[in-house]
Scaffold this motif. Structure first.
Motif, mmCIF file in Angstrom:
data_model
loop_
_atom_site.group_PDB
_atom_site.id
_atom_site.type_symbol
_atom_site.label_atom_id
_atom_site.label_comp_id
_atom_site.label_asym_id
_atom_site.label_seq_id
_atom_site.Cartn_x
_atom_site.Cartn_y
_atom_site.Cartn_z
ATOM 1 N N LEU A 83 13.227 49.672 5.992
ATOM 2 C CA LEU A 83 13.856 48.582 5.256
ATOM 3 C C LEU A 83 13.653 47.258 5.989
ATOM 4 O O LEU A 83 13.399 46.223 5.355
ATOM 5 C CB LEU A 83 15.344 48.856 5.066
ATOM 6 N N ILE A 84 13.752 47.283 7.309
ATOM 7 C CA ILE A 84 13.488 46.081 8.095
ATOM 8 C C ILE A 84 12.065 45.596 7.851
ATOM 9 O O ILE A 84 11.817 44.392 7.657
ATOM 10 C CB ILE A 84 13.716 46.358 9.598
ATOM 11 N N ASP A 85 11.106 46.527 7.841
ATOM 12 C CA ASP A 85 9.711 46.171 7.558
ATOM 13 C C ASP A 85 9.565 45.594 6.152
ATOM 14 O O ASP A 85 8.789 44.645 5.926
ATOM 15 C CB ASP A 85 8.807 47.393 7.705
ATOM 16 N N GLU A 86 10.300 46.166 5.199
ATOM 17 C CA GLU A 86 10.238 45.684 3.816
ATOM 18 C C GLU A 86 10.741 44.250 3.728
ATOM 19 O O GLU A 86 10.106 43.398 3.078
ATOM 20 C CB GLU A 86 11.073 46.600 2.928
ATOM 21 N N TRP A 87 11.869 43.973 4.369
ATOM 22 C CA TRP A 87 12.397 42.606 4.359
ATOM 23 C C TRP A 87 11.424 41.645 5.034
ATOM 24 O O TRP A 87 11.214 40.528 4.564
ATOM 25 C CB TRP A 87 13.750 42.572 5.051
ATOM 26 N N ALA A 88 10.834 42.077 6.137
ATOM 27 C CA ALA A 88 9.885 41.213 6.844
ATOM 28 C C ALA A 88 8.675 40.902 5.970
ATOM 29 O O ALA A 88 8.179 39.761 5.958
ATOM 30 C CB ALA A 88 9.451 41.875 8.147
ATOM 31 N N SER A 89 8.206 41.893 5.215
ATOM 32 C CA SER A 89 7.021 41.697 4.378
ATOM 33 C C SER A 89 7.292 40.751 3.219
ATOM 34 O O SER A 89 6.356 40.138 2.687
ATOM 35 C CB SER A 89 6.522 43.045 3.848
ATOM 36 N N GLU A 90 8.568 40.618 2.833
ATOM 37 C CA GLU A 90 8.901 39.677 1.762
ATOM 38 C C GLU A 90 8.706 38.231 2.207
ATOM 39 O O GLU A 90 8.495 37.340 1.367
ATOM 40 C CB GLU A 90 10.342 39.888 1.302
ATOM 41 N N GLY A 91 8.794 37.997 3.500
ATOM 42 C CA GLY A 91 8.500 36.676 4.054
ATOM 43 C C GLY A 91 9.473 35.579 3.689
ATOM 44 O O GLY A 91 9.091 34.398 3.658
ATOM 45 N N LYS A 92 10.712 35.931 3.419
ATOM 46 C CA LYS A 92 11.685 34.909 3.063
ATOM 47 C C LYS A 92 12.066 34.071 4.283
ATOM 48 O O LYS A 92 12.245 34.614 5.377
ATOM 49 C CB LYS A 92 12.935 35.546 2.462
ATOM 50 N N PRO A 93 12.173 32.741 4.090
ATOM 51 C CA PRO A 93 12.595 31.888 5.205
ATOM 52 C C PRO A 93 13.959 32.330 5.737
ATOM 53 O O PRO A 93 14.866 32.648 4.968
ATOM 54 C CB PRO A 93 12.678 30.496 4.571
ATOM 55 N N GLY A 94 14.069 32.397 7.025
ATOM 56 C CA GLY A 94 15.341 32.746 7.638
ATOM 57 C C GLY A 94 15.432 34.185 8.106
ATOM 58 O O GLY A 94 16.293 34.511 8.919
ATOM 59 N N PHE A 95 14.544 35.056 7.581
ATOM 60 C CA PHE A 95 14.668 36.455 8.002
ATOM 61 C C PHE A 95 14.089 36.662 9.396
ATOM 62 O O PHE A 95 12.982 36.230 9.706
ATOM 63 C CB PHE A 95 13.962 37.403 7.045
ATOM 64 N N ARG A 96 14.862 37.335 10.208
ATOM 65 C CA ARG A 96 14.392 37.819 11.507
ATOM 66 C C ARG A 96 15.061 39.154 11.782
ATOM 67 O O ARG A 96 16.251 39.325 11.494
ATOM 68 C CB ARG A 96 14.745 36.835 12.630
ATOM 69 N N ALA A 97 14.296 40.065 12.321
ATOM 70 C CA ALA A 97 14.852 41.345 12.762
ATOM 71 C C ALA A 97 15.105 41.248 14.258
ATOM 72 O O ALA A 97 14.217 40.860 15.021
ATOM 73 C CB ALA A 97 13.882 42.475 12.463
ATOM 74 N N LEU A 98 16.316 41.577 14.677
ATOM 75 C CA LEU A 98 16.711 41.461 16.080
ATOM 76 C C LEU A 98 17.146 42.815 16.617
ATOM 77 O O LEU A 98 17.825 43.585 15.924
ATOM 78 C CB LEU A 98 17.862 40.470 16.237
ATOM 79 N N LEU A 99 16.773 43.089 17.858
ATOM 80 C CA LEU A 99 17.228 44.287 18.547
ATOM 81 C C LEU A 99 18.095 43.897 19.744
ATOM 82 O O LEU A 99 17.840 42.875 20.396
ATOM 83 C CB LEU A 99 16.039 45.116 19.038
ATOM 84 N N PRO A 100 19.114 44.703 20.055
ATOM 85 C CA PRO A 100 20.002 44.381 21.180
ATOM 86 C C PRO A 100 19.332 44.612 22.532
ATOM 87 O O PRO A 100 18.488 45.501 22.683
ATOM 88 C CB PRO A 100 21.194 45.326 20.977
#
Length: 211
Positions: A83-100
């Motif tokens: 799902l994280i990959d799917e959101w990233a592929s959409e390329g919407k401004p503001g999206f970032r996936a973060l890991l702790p």
């Protein structure tokens, strides 16, 4: 005649015994819940994770344009990476996936950006972690659970990292628990330091805490 023990000392001793008993009970519950999840087969984990991701995507469409902190799946936890990959592929401004990132055992967690090409290393717990990059502030946290209840409280692994992190973040991010129905409890008997979830997502759907 010898003086008896002071009342304050007796009360402190009883409080300590009660605290030790609560700690032992929480530790035993955590162990039982983890064993329950580890008993799932690989196919069961894949199927349950897929359903969790569907509910998460449909229930929180705004996440595809936000800085989303999530956790690398361990020990049969729900795998959110597709799902994280799917959101990233959409390329919407503001999206970032973060890991702790664990900075110190006594401090709040920090977060670094992650993508499929990010250089990683195994931290002191063996968890894959981004090796470098600026520390960023999550707008959303997707937290794995070992246990959860209808009031919105979760049981993690006992380190207190996310409770410290949530207590330190301002503004507080949207906090969504992620897990399987086998982790559902009547109550985790929360401690004063336990931070509540804003929502919980399992293979059965999206649930809001009872207030």
């Amino acid at each position: 005649m010898a003086a008896g023990p002071m009342p304050g000392i007796i009360i402190d001793s009883l409080d300590s015994i009660v605290a030790d008993e609560r700690f032992a009970a929480r530790r035993a519950l955590r162990k039982s819940l983890l064993e329950r999840r580890l008993a799932l087969t690989a196919d069961e984990c894949v199927q349950l994770s897929c359903r969790v991701r569907t509910h998460l995507r449909d229930g929180f469409p705004q996440l595809s344009a936000l800085a989303v902190g999530f956790c690398w799946p361990l020990q049969n936890e729900a795998d959110l990476r597709p799902l994280i990959d799917e959101w990233a592929s959409e390329g919407k401004p503001g999206f970032r996936a973060l890991l702790p990132v664990v900075i110190d055992e006594r401090r709040a967690l920090a977060f670094r950006a992650w993508s499929a090409g990010t250089a990683m290393f195994a931290d002191r717990y063996g968890i894959p972690t981004p090796a470098c990059g600026d520390f960023l502030i999550p707008e959303v946290l997707l937290l794995p659970v070992n246990g959860f209840d209808a009031a919105g409280y979760r049981i993690g692994y006992g380190g207190g990292y996310f409770d410290r992190t949530l207590a330190s973040l301002s503004p507080r991010p949207l906090v969504v628990g992620v897990g399987f129905e086998l982790a559902r409890l009547d109550s985790i008997s929360p401690e004063p330091h336990d931070q509540r979830l804003d929502a919980m997502v399992t293979e059965a759907g999206v649930f809001r805490p009872l207030r």
